[in-house]
Design a protein around this motif. Structure first.
Motif, PDB file in Angstrom:
ATOM      1  N   SER A   1       5.112   7.631  -0.990  1.00  0.00           N
ATOM      2  CA  SER A   1       5.688   8.697  -0.156  1.00  0.00           C
ATOM      3  C   SER A   1       5.456   8.395   1.318  1.00  0.00           C
ATOM      4  O   SER A   1       6.349   8.592   2.149  1.00  0.00           O
ATOM      5  CB  SER A   1       5.053  10.043  -0.503  1.00  0.00           C
ATOM      6  N   ILE A   2       4.256   7.919   1.638  1.00  0.00           N
ATOM      7  CA  ILE A   2       3.963   7.563   3.041  1.00  0.00           C
ATOM      8  C   ILE A   2       4.862   6.403   3.461  1.00  0.00           C
ATOM      9  O   ILE A   2       5.395   6.372   4.569  1.00  0.00           O
ATOM     10  CB  ILE A   2       2.466   7.179   3.193  1.00  0.00           C
ATOM     11  N   ASN A   3       5.052   5.478   2.547  1.00  0.00           N
ATOM     12  CA  ASN A   3       5.883   4.309   2.840  1.00  0.00           C
ATOM     13  C   ASN A   3       7.333   4.697   3.115  1.00  0.00           C
ATOM     14  O   ASN A   3       8.058   3.993   3.808  1.00  0.00           O
ATOM     15  CB  ASN A   3       5.816   3.356   1.637  1.00  0.00           C
ATOM     16  N   LEU A   4       7.731   5.829   2.551  1.00  0.00           N
ATOM     17  CA  LEU A   4       9.125   6.266   2.727  1.00  0.00           C
ATOM     18  C   LEU A   4       9.350   7.040   4.014  1.00  0.00           C
ATOM     19  O   LEU A   4      10.496   7.256   4.408  1.00  0.00           O
ATOM     20  CB  LEU A   4       9.541   7.156   1.548  1.00  0.00           C
TER      21      LEU A   4
ATOM     22  N   ALA B   1       1.001   6.797  -1.714  1.00  0.00           N
ATOM     23  CA  ALA B   1       1.277   5.677  -0.808  1.00  0.00           C
ATOM     24  C   ALA B   1       2.784   5.427  -0.708  1.00  0.00           C
ATOM     25  O   ALA B   1       3.301   5.148   0.370  1.00  0.00           O
ATOM     26  CB  ALA B   1       0.573   4.423  -1.310  1.00  0.00           C
TER      27      ALA B   1
END
Lengths: 286, 186
Positions: free
Chosen positions: A50-53, A48
């Motif tokens: 990583s997706i947020n980044l 999550a």
């Protein structure tokens, strides 16, 4: 994969994305007892994160004030860690809340610190007393209330950079502006902070060419709205010996009331009383 | 070297703190501003996040993720806690504003970590509804109820799409195994 394991993965994913209800949280705890290898799993959270980044715009910078607050917080944190050497690497207490584990650092109550301080003062008093009684001729015994031994704590010597951070963190009226080159306005050379209330400020430079102190010196001029524009206030003479980040304290010769701009000129060693615009190497307007 | 910062902090090296703030300040600030509605609250959150980062620095495992992703994980925990505890809304006017496909950076190669780049690629390969729900939930911070209402689909379906999408991305990042995916997507 069995049904239980599948449910475990579902709950871990749900927990990461939306959080869990109390009931689901209980279910997850039970499943983790069956699959202990998943107890400390953070793979869903890392996913999550990583997706947020993705496509995150990190061009916006924190304010200097927040930066300074963080430095103060860091000092506090490490001082506390020094007092309790295992604080950083120890496992903090984990408290489960709905859908999330929150790590709590036990707070040390004030009276505990007071206790340590009193104990330390008592030890010092004892040490001083022992030294006095054994190194000097024994005086006559007189009945007297023992005096409190005060041991002055040496004030730590702060660097200009640390003083600057402290000013930013504590002064209420700090103005901050950036240095630019007079020939290339886009070229930023650093910044300047100033507090009128404290009559204190610091210049920070990056990439200002080092000077030969035997031949020249840099000098700060403060343009004050209450002053004649032809006679700006000298903010001090200084040398630059490194192209890296340098912080220089401002040494205003008279009280600065309403600063509107700061200029750096290159002068002869020791500085001058009156400068010339052609000698300006950096400007910072408020 | 940036990737060694957390280890140094974990071993009590105070000099790494300034580097930590310089390296991850912009990242944490951006995450906080994206999820929290006002800058004062974001500033408080950033301070809490940094303290969490320092406390947990010793737990960083470079075999699992980059420092950037680890820091982002800690930041996300704290930001979600704040949002949930205070029942705050995400920092956007309405969910309709973000229902369109997320816009990409001008330069797609600029991602904040290797995992972010891989995650971006993995998101592209998800089914559109999975991608959209993960974006709304993880990036924008909407609850499953809000997403269900906005997209007019059942709550259970929202959860299922999010779950499957997340598990797939996790696999692409090398954090899960194939068995998980096969089972979860059947």
């Amino acid at each position: 994969m069995d049904v239980q394991k599948e449910r475990l993965l579902e709950l871990l994913a749900d927990q990461t994305v939306f959080g869990l209800s109390e009931e689901e949280l209980m279910g997850l705890k039970q499943l983790k007892t069956q699959f202990p290898e998943w107890e400390n799993d953070v793979s869903f959270e890392l996913t999550a994160a990583s997706i947020n980044l993705t496509n995150l715009d990190i061009s916006k910078e924190m304010s200097a004030n927040l930066h300074a607050k963080l430095l103060v917080a860091a000092d506090d944190f490490f001082n506390q860690a020094d007092a309790t050497p295992t604080a950083i690497n120890s496992t903090p207490k984990i408290v489960e809340t709905v859908g999330r584990s929150v790590e709590l650092e036990p707070k040390r109550p004030f009276w505990q610190w007071l206790g340590w301080a009193v104990a330390a003062a008592a030890c010092i008093a004892l040490a001083v007393n022992l030294w006095q009684t054994r190194s000097r001729p024994q005086p006559e015994i007189v009945s007297k209330t023992p005096e409190t031994v005060q041991t002055p704590t040496p004030k730590p010597q702060l660097t200009a950079a640390q003083e600057r951070e402290q000013l930013l963190a504590t002064a209420r009226d700090v103005v901050q502006t950036t240095w630019t080159s007079p020939t290339d306005k886009t070229k930023v050379l650093g910044d300047i902070v100033w507090s009128n209330e404290r009559q204190q400020g610091y210049m920070r430079f990056r990439g200002l060419p080092p000077n030969d102190p035997n031949r020249e010196a840099y000098q700060l001029w403060i343009a004050d709205e209450t002053q004649n524009p032809k006679t700006p206030i000298s903010g001090g003479v200084f040398d630059i010996s490194s192209t890296g980040e340098v912080v220089v304290p401002i040494d205003a010769q008279i009280t600065v009331k309403k600063p509107k701009a700061f200029n750096i000129t290159k002068e002869k060693p020791g500085g001058v009383v009156v400068s010339h615009p052609s000698k300006v190497v950096a400007v910072a307007a408020i | 070297m940036a990737q060694a910062i957390l280890k140094r902090i974990g071993s009590g090296d105070k000099t790494a703190v300034q580097e930590c703030i310089n390296t991850y300040g912009g990242l944490i600030w951006s995450l906080a501003r994206r999820m929290l509605s006002n800058s004062e609250e974001a500033e408080d959150a950033v301070q809490e996040i940094f303290i969490d980062v320092w406390k947990n620095a010793g737990r960083f495992d470079e075999s699992q993720a980059s420092e950037t992703t680890f820091v982002a994980m800690i930041a996300r925990r704290r930001l979600i806690d704040r949002m949930r505890k205070q029942n705050r809304q995400p920092n956007i006017d309405s969910i309709e504003d973000v229902l369109v496909e997320p816009t990409e950076n001008r330069n797609q190669n600029i991602q904040t970590s290797i995992e972010a780049k891989e995650a971006a690629q993995a998101m592209k390969n998800l089914r559109p509804e999975q991608r959209q729900i993960l974006h709304l939930s993880i990036v924008q911070g909407f609850s499953h109820q809000e997403i269900s209402n906005a997209l007019d689909i059942p709550l259970g379906t929202v959860k299922t799409h999010a779950r499957r999408g997340l598990i797939k991305v996790r696999e692409v990042l090398g954090l899960g195994n194939l068995e998980d995916i096969q089972e979860a997507t059947v």
